[in-house]
Design a protein around this motif. Structure first.
Motif, PDB file in Angstrom:
ATOM      1  N   ARG A   1       0.820  -1.217   0.000  1.00 47.44           N
ATOM      2  CA  ARG A   1       0.000   0.000   0.000  1.00 47.44           C
ATOM      3  C   ARG A   1       0.855   1.269   0.000  1.00 47.44           C
ATOM      4  O   ARG A   1       0.423   2.308  -0.466  1.00 47.44           O
ATOM      5  N   GLN A   2       2.069   1.173   0.518  1.00 42.44           N
ATOM      6  CA  GLN A   2       2.963   2.328   0.582  1.00 42.44           C
ATOM      7  C   GLN A   2       3.711   2.577  -0.730  1.00 42.44           C
ATOM      8  O   GLN A   2       4.310   3.639  -0.906  1.00 42.44           O
ATOM      9  N   ASN A   3       3.681   1.639  -1.667  1.00 38.03           N
ATOM     10  CA  ASN A   3       4.429   1.795  -2.923  1.00 38.03           C
ATOM     11  C   ASN A   3       4.110   3.087  -3.672  1.00 38.03           C
ATOM     12  O   ASN A   3       5.042   3.776  -4.107  1.00 38.03           O
ATOM     13  N   PRO A   4       2.844   3.475  -3.858  1.00 37.93           N
ATOM     14  CA  PRO A   4       2.574   4.730  -4.585  1.00 37.93           C
ATOM     15  C   PRO A   4       3.109   5.959  -3.851  1.00 37.93           C
ATOM     16  O   PRO A   4       3.505   6.942  -4.487  1.00 37.93           O
ATOM     17  N   ILE A   5       3.161   5.904  -2.532  1.00 42.77           N
ATOM     18  CA  ILE A   5       3.693   7.021  -1.742  1.00 42.77           C
ATOM     19  C   ILE A   5       5.205   7.089  -1.929  1.00 42.77           C
ATOM     20  O   ILE A   5       5.764   8.155  -2.199  1.00 42.77           O
ATOM     21  N   ARG A   6       5.885   5.939  -1.821  1.00 43.68           N
ATOM     22  CA  ARG A   6       7.337   5.909  -2.003  1.00 43.68           C
ATOM     23  C   ARG A   6       7.732   6.356  -3.406  1.00 43.68           C
ATOM     24  O   ARG A   6       8.774   6.970  -3.603  1.00 43.68           O
ATOM     25  N   ALA A   7       6.870   6.058  -4.389  1.00 43.76           N
ATOM     26  CA  ALA A   7       7.162   6.444  -5.771  1.00 43.76           C
ATOM     27  C   ALA A   7       6.804   7.901  -6.060  1.00 43.76           C
ATOM     28  O   ALA A   7       7.055   8.391  -7.156  1.00 43.76           O
ATOM     29  N   GLY A   8       6.218   8.584  -5.073  1.00 45.02           N
ATOM     30  CA  GLY A   8       5.864   9.983  -5.254  1.00 45.02           C
ATOM     31  C   GLY A   8       4.614  10.191  -6.098  1.00 45.02           C
ATOM     32  O   GLY A   8       4.382  11.283  -6.624  1.00 45.02           O
ATOM     33  N   LEU A   9       3.793   9.169  -6.224  1.00 40.05           N
ATOM     34  CA  LEU A   9       2.580   9.270  -7.041  1.00 40.05           C
ATOM     35  C   LEU A   9       1.408   9.878  -6.279  1.00 40.05           C
ATOM     36  O   LEU A   9       0.499  10.430  -6.899  1.00 40.05           O
ATOM     37  N   ILE A  10       1.422   9.729  -4.955  1.00 36.24           N
ATOM     38  CA  ILE A  10       0.373  10.322  -4.112  1.00 36.24           C
ATOM     39  C   ILE A  10       0.992  10.808  -2.812  1.00 36.24           C
ATOM     40  O   ILE A  10       2.099  10.404  -2.448  1.00 36.24           O
ATOM     41  N   ARG A  11       0.250  11.667  -2.109  1.00 38.87           N
ATOM     42  CA  ARG A  11       0.688  12.140  -0.785  1.00 38.87           C
ATOM     43  C   ARG A  11       0.427  11.053   0.258  1.00 38.87           C
ATOM     44  O   ARG A  11      -0.358  10.140   0.046  1.00 38.87           O
ATOM     45  N   GLN A  12       1.047  11.196   1.393  1.00 40.35           N
ATOM     46  CA  GLN A  12       0.914  10.238   2.486  1.00 40.35           C
ATOM     47  C   GLN A  12      -0.548  10.043   2.907  1.00 40.35           C
ATOM     48  O   GLN A  12      -0.972   8.941   3.194  1.00 40.35           O
ATOM     49  N   ASP A  13      -1.329  11.123   2.901  1.00 47.42           N
ATOM     50  CA  ASP A  13      -2.707  11.046   3.389  1.00 47.42           C
ATOM     51  C   ASP A  13      -3.727  10.746   2.290  1.00 47.42           C
ATOM     52  O   ASP A  13      -4.927  10.705   2.548  1.00 47.42           O
TER      53      ASP A  13
END
Length: 79
Positions: free
Chosen positions: A53-65
């Protein structure tokens, strides 16, 4: 993607077919390869799901929230 399959399942064929069908039906452009990992007895399914679930956040595709719009969770089917 986190799925449960039988131990004797050919993972490569399963993923190949899944990618082919979803590419055709949903117009998804998949990366060429994939990384498979079978959970060991001492590993937590929840920990692996959280990592995915954290992959898109680590890739900078979405914000943490933010919620990744392409993510489907088993809880989505409980409604």
């Amino acid at each position: 993607m986190l799925i449960a399959i039988a131990a004797d399942t050919d993972v490569s064929s399963l993923i190949r077919d899944f990618k082919r069908i979803t590419a055709r039906k949903a117009k998804i452009e998949w990366q060429r390869n994939f990384f498979d990992h079978r959970l060991r007895h001492d590993e937590s399914e929840d920990d692996k799901a959280d990592y995915i679930r954290q992959n898109p956040i680590r890739a900078g595709l979405i914000r943490q929230d933010a919620r990744w719009r392409y993510m489907i969770d088993a809880n989505d089917f409980d409604q």
